[in-house]
Design an enzyme around this catalytic site. Structure first.
Site: not given
Ligand code: ADP
Length: 423
Positions: A15, A104, A192, A253, A406
């Site tokens: 990942n 990923r 996501h 962000r 994940e």
């Protein structure tokens, strides 16, 4: 199934992020069931400034923690992975114990939506996406190349963060811009997706309901934050867009802002004789400010880390309070918009670092939604250990906290593709 693959199989998940590389080794087979299992081994490398932090642990409890001067990322990842088969955390006799590697990949573009074995064509397509998303896929591709060198014969699978949002309807994914821009690939992709999809399935499992009967909003609140509106297991709306910059306020962000602000900044000050609005450095600077100097950090001036924002807020720091208030206000606005897209709501899910660990954020987010039938149980909320329900017994909308999984979800995709003889 490819000759040589047998169950249960050891699946290595990579990942890759811009400033971190997580990796985990799972053992899965057709009998592993749908409940996430802990990895046999997990490693994490984090880079900040010129420092590199390594943390490895295996299921028997052996750990390595090490801080050093940052080296070449790829070399450090290679060294981290060697700890799978040598040293105190080893869980394999040799690298050949790994059957499949799953990656990923942040952006699959328009063509790559379903998980797929990485072939030269798939790799080319991932590289093509760089034309619309230059920053996103580099780390994933480097991970893929590293495994090609280390374990040249094992199948590698790409799982896309954008893939789950392939079911968005056109009114949600086409921006009201010149249509020719859409034809060039400028559209909402959403991100996501691996975790939003996992959380939807987990919600149905925890509520003992059929996923096809549920309208769910999943709130992924980590360093990056996004919401997904999920109807009958399909994503129908999401807050991130063409890039992972749109939507909610995040750690560093900005989330959505008036695009006119960017034009204003890019035009520069007309009184400045050195002004050159086409200056590439200026564009890079705006990009940097929006992605790395905004959000919780930009407003609080204290930190991008919600824990530190909360600490500063508790001792009366007004800018930290404002950062928290904007974060919650935009989260509520987003949840309201997702509820409208769904036309109803059965479950509201909080996940990822902030979603799993901050009762303050969950409580504040839910406080506006009693009119929709959301009733939080304060005691359950403050003591919740995911996976847990935090709504009160009579709440019409069930509120859940679900741990992001994940890596396990990627491993599960690898196992599914192997089982389906797709390798
Ligand atoms: P990433 O998106 O990089 O995977 P995480 O999901 O780990 O990140 O989320 C990181 C965020 O979670 C940070 O803002 C961090 O402050 C926040 N977080 C972690 N623990 C807590 C906590 N106990 N209370 C509030 N926020 C927390």
């Amino acid at each position: 199934m490819q000759p040589g693959l047998s169950f249960p199989m050891k699946i290595l998940v990579l990942n890759s992020g811009s400033s971190s590389q997580k990796s985990a080794l799972f053992e899965l087979g057709p009998d592993s069931g749908d409940d996430p299992v802990p990895p046999l081994w997990e490693g994490k490398l984090e880079w900040s400034g010129d420092k590199e932090d390594l943390h490895i642990r295996n299921r028997s409890g052996q750990e390595i923690r090490h801080q050093s001067k940052a080296g070449v990322h790829r070399a450090s990842v290679g060294t981290m992975l060697e700890n799978l088969w040598s040293g105190s955390t080893a869980v394999l006799k040799s690298a050949s114990g790994i059957a499949v590697a799953g990656h990923r990949i942040v952006h699959g573009g328009r063509k790559l939506t379903l998980s797929v074995r990485i072939t030269p064509e798939v790799k080319r397509e991932i590289e093509n996406v760089a034309a619309i998303a230059p920053l996103h896929n580099q780390a994933g591709l480097e991970g893929n190349e590293l495994i090609e060198k280390l374990l040249p014969n094992i199948p590698q699978i790409a799982v896309f963060d954008t893939g789950f949002h392939r079911t968005l309807p056109p009114e949600a994914f086409v921006y009201p811009l010149p249509y020719a821009w859409y034809e060039r690939g400028i559209r909402r992709y959403g991100f996501h997706g691996i975790n939003h999809e996992y959380c939807a399935h987990r919600t149905a499992q925890l509520l003992k309901r059929d996923l096809s009967s549920l309208k769910i909003i999943t709130c992924h609140l980590g360093n990056g934050c996004s919401l997904a509106a999920i109807e009958a297991g399909k994503s129908i709306d999401t807050t991130m867009g063409f890039t992972p910059l749109e939507g909610l306020m995040m750690g560093t962000r900005s989330g959505s802002v008036d695009p006119g602000i960017l034009i204003h900044i890019l035009r520069g000050d007309p009184r400045d004789p050195r002004r050159n609005p086409r200056d590439a450095a200026l564009i890079e600077n705006v990009d940097h400010m929006l992605n790395h100097e905004s959000g919780l950090l930009g407003i609080s001036g204290a930190s991008s880390d919600m824990r530190e924002v909360l600490d500063a807020m508790r001792v009366g720091n007004e800018r930290a309070q404002l950062a928290f208030d904007i974060f919650v206000y935009r989260l509520q606005a987003g949840i309201g918009a997702m509820a409208a897209s769904l036309g109803g709501l059965d479950a509201l899910v909080f996940t990822a670092g902030i979603g799993e660990n901050s009762p303050e954020v969950r409580k504040a987010a839910c406080s506006k939604f009693s009119f929709l039938g959301v009733q939080l149980d304060d005691a359950r909320n403050s003591s919740a250990k995911p996976d847990a329900e935090i709504s009160s017994t009579g709440s019409r909308v069930r509120v859940l906290v679900i741990r992001a999984q994940e890596d396990w979800a990627i491993a599960k995709e690898c196992e599914r593709l192997s089982d389906a003889a797709s390798l």
